[in-house]
Design a protein around this motif. Sequence first.
Motif, short mmCIF file in Angstrom:
data_model
loop_
_atom_site.label_atom_id
_atom_site.label_comp_id
_atom_site.label_asym_id
_atom_site.label_seq_id
_atom_site.Cartn_x
_atom_site.Cartn_y
_atom_site.Cartn_z
N ILE A 13 0.83 -1.21 0.00
CA ILE A 13 0.00 0.00 0.00
C ILE A 13 0.86 1.25 0.00
CG2 ILE A 13 -2.00 -1.07 1.08
CD1 ILE A 13 -1.04 0.16 3.74
N CYS A 14 2.11 1.10 0.42
CA CYS A 14 3.04 2.23 0.47
C CYS A 14 3.47 2.65 -0.92
CB CYS A 14 4.25 1.84 1.31
SG CYS A 14 5.58 3.04 1.28
N HIS A 15 3.80 1.69 -1.77
CA HIS A 15 4.32 2.00 -3.10
C HIS A 15 4.04 0.83 -4.04
CE1 HIS A 15 6.93 3.45 -6.27
NE2 HIS A 15 7.06 4.57 -5.60
N SER A 16 3.67 1.13 -5.26
CA SER A 16 3.31 0.07 -6.21
C SER A 16 4.49 -0.84 -6.56
CB SER A 16 2.73 0.67 -7.48
OG SER A 16 3.68 1.50 -8.12
N TYR A 17 5.72 -0.32 -6.48
CA TYR A 17 6.89 -1.16 -6.77
C TYR A 17 6.97 -2.35 -5.81
CZ TYR A 17 8.98 2.30 -9.93
OH TYR A 17 9.25 3.15 -10.97
#
Length: 135
Positions: free
Chosen positions: A81-85
Amino acid sequence: MSIPVPVLLTLLVLSACQGHMAALLQTSNFLKESIRLLSMLLETEVSCDKMNVTNIFADNKHDNETEILCKATTIAWESGICHSYLKGISVNLLQLVRRKSAVHKAPCPVAAGNTTSLRDFLVNLRRVLQRLVKD
């Protein structure tokens, strides 16, 4: 007209070797892609860098590389949820775990314990993956 047995055996061995090489190349690609994504993520300033995650690298003397990758898959997925990577990294790690072991079924349970920042987790994960590429 029949093909001699030694020729058939040679063809069989060559085809098996090609399959093994293809699997090794694909594993290498998963590792390299994950390292690339981790490097890009570490260069980016994200708001959740200081988010606490379980430190699976703190006392991993009892864990083998596959267990570490399996646990890392869980943490990366949960932190997605923090970053799509992180979702992409978790999918790559999942593929690596599936290739390395029939025993481990990612995502693995990660026991609560010592925590570290997400950023430190990513740095340690990149280090582990770089070591795997060299091996």
